[in-house]
Design an enzyme around this catalytic site. Structure first.
Site, PDB file in Angstrom:
ATOM      1  N   THR A   1      -3.515   2.859   5.479  1.00  0.00           N
ATOM      2  CA  THR A   1      -4.853   2.720   6.066  1.00  0.00           C
ATOM      3  C   THR A   1      -4.931   1.698   7.194  1.00  0.00           C
ATOM      4  O   THR A   1      -5.936   1.653   7.904  1.00  0.00           O
ATOM      5  CB  THR A   1      -5.879   2.329   4.989  1.00  0.00           C
ATOM      6  OG1 THR A   1      -5.540   1.034   4.463  1.00  0.00           O
ATOM      7  CG2 THR A   1      -5.930   3.345   3.863  1.00  0.00           C
TER       8      THR A   1
ATOM      9  N   ASN B   1      -2.597  -4.869   9.710  1.00  0.00           N
ATOM     10  CA  ASN B   1      -3.629  -4.597  10.708  1.00  0.00           C
ATOM     11  C   ASN B   1      -3.712  -5.719  11.740  1.00  0.00           C
ATOM     12  O   ASN B   1      -4.041  -5.480  12.895  1.00  0.00           O
ATOM     13  CB  ASN B   1      -4.977  -4.326  10.045  1.00  0.00           C
ATOM     14  CG  ASN B   1      -5.640  -5.560   9.479  1.00  0.00           C
ATOM     15  OD1 ASN B   1      -6.411  -6.237  10.161  1.00  0.00           O
ATOM     16  ND2 ASN B   1      -5.360  -5.880   8.219  1.00  0.00           N
TER      17      ASN B   1
ATOM     18  N   GLU C   1       0.825  -1.209   0.000  1.00  0.00           N
ATOM     19  CA  GLU C   1       0.000   0.000   0.000  1.00  0.00           C
ATOM     20  C   GLU C   1       0.858   1.257   0.000  1.00  0.00           C
ATOM     21  O   GLU C   1       0.568   2.221  -0.712  1.00  0.00           O
ATOM     22  CB  GLU C   1      -0.930   0.004   1.211  1.00  0.00           C
ATOM     23  CG  GLU C   1      -1.881   1.191   1.207  1.00  0.00           C
ATOM     24  CD  GLU C   1      -2.742   1.283   2.447  1.00  0.00           C
ATOM     25  OE1 GLU C   1      -3.106   2.423   2.821  1.00  0.00           O
ATOM     26  OE2 GLU C   1      -3.063   0.238   3.043  1.00  0.00           O
TER      27      GLU C   1
END
Length: 334
Positions: free
Chosen positions: A178, A238, A140
């Site tokens: 993110t 995450n 990302e």
């Protein structure tokens, strides 16, 4: 008359399981996985996928068995073949490489990642230095930085915020990967703002709703837990962050596992309360397997700890949507 003592009542299990909610698949991951499944259904195997479609071993292995071929770069895909871009997004250079090979592309980039890409382009056009909070080497970050490489500096940690140098301290803006820890990102921003008081904020929070929701749920249950198990792969940012969040929020120990078979007996010594959650790229079947293992170890029915309800759904990539004029025409009588 002699009273008869009541029969002893078997003690109920004091070994608890707290199950975080939300957990598991987010809308962007669901969209990306379904995109590969739909491509295989529509076009047949093989369908090529650049990088892992999402960061989960089980998902990748399952799609590979169905005919997906995972490659590192677009130049590994046969000329003219079909390739899916992963949920993490790609840089303009990757798109150009695919176009030069006449590849038929299906863009499964998460729309929330696409939003960050557009912000990077806009800030670069305004000639701002972009401090991209994230991890070097993550797909990302590579994709976002690739939108404006000459304007972007990656900041990997709060400590790097203390030493990063910029051309004009009064003309800087921050963006973020993110899937980061909300708390660590805000600490990085705080330190950056101490050095660059005119640091501009993005128009909206870059850390995705699913990442935030999963971290909030883990914060809620962790103070009661002797152990928090996070289901997720090692390359899932995450998922790794959830272990850190659990420990910071008060869990005595926390471990990440790809699947239930990785649970170790030593983790459960003296453990009364276990928390369970999963990263945003983890199918629920893997969580169910962990819960079954806990039941076999004598833990009770899971108690859900819910902090939010998610109902966001993203439409499939446009390449997989039916044409707008593809209507079912009525059959005319002979």
């Amino acid at each position: 008359m002699t009273a008869t003592a009541p029969a002893p009542v078997p003690p109920t299990s004091t070994k608890r399981v707290l199950l975080a909610a939300p957990r598991g698949y987010c809308a962007g991951v669901d969209r990306a996985v379904v995109a590969v499944e739909k491509a295989l259904e529509n076009y047949g195997a093989p369908v090529y996928v650049r990088k892992e479609i999402v960061h989960n071993k089980h998902v990748v292995e399952t799609l590979r068995e169905r005919g997906a071929i995972f490659v590192e770069e677009a130049d590994e895909v046969p000329r003219g073949a079909r390739v899916v871009f992963s949920a993490h997004g790609v840089s303009p250079a990757v798109r150009e490489s695919a176009a030069s090979r006449d590849l038929q592309t299906i863009d499964a980039t998460c729309p929330l990642v696409t939003k960050v890409h557009k912000e990077a382009v806009r800030f670069a056009k305004a000639d701002k230095t972009i401090l991209l909070i994230g991890h070097d080497g993550h797909e990302e970050v590579e994709g976002t930085a690739g939108e404006a490489p000459e304007h972007t500096i990656v900041v990997n940690s709060p400590e790097e915020a203390d030493v990063v140098e910029v051309p004009d301290p009064d003309n800087v803006v921050w963006l973020s990967q993110t899937t980061l820890s909300v708390d660590e990102t805000m600490e990085t921003v705080r330190r950056l703002r101490e050095r660059f008081p005119n640091l501009a904020d993005p128009p909206s929070d870059d850390i995705c709703y699913a990442t935030q929701n999963r971290q909030v749920a883990v914060k809620k249950l962790s103070p009661e837990c002797d152990l928090v198990i996070v289901v997720g792969s090692a390359n899932s940012s995450n998922s790794v962050r959830l272990v850190e969040v659990a420990l910071d929020a008060g869990a005595r120990t926390s471990y990440r596992v790809d699947r239930a078979a990785e649970l170790q007996d030593s983790w459960f010594e003296g453990v009364t309360t276990v928390g369970v959650t999963s990263g945003a790229s983890v199918p629920e079947i893997l969580v169910d397997d962990v819960l079954r293992q806990l039941a076999e170890r004598g833990y009770g029915e899971p108690e859900e700890v819910r902090t939010a309800t998610e109902d966001l759904v993203f439409s499939l990539p446009r390449e997989l949507r039916p044409p707008r004029d593809a209507r079912q025409l009525p059959i005319q009588p002979a």
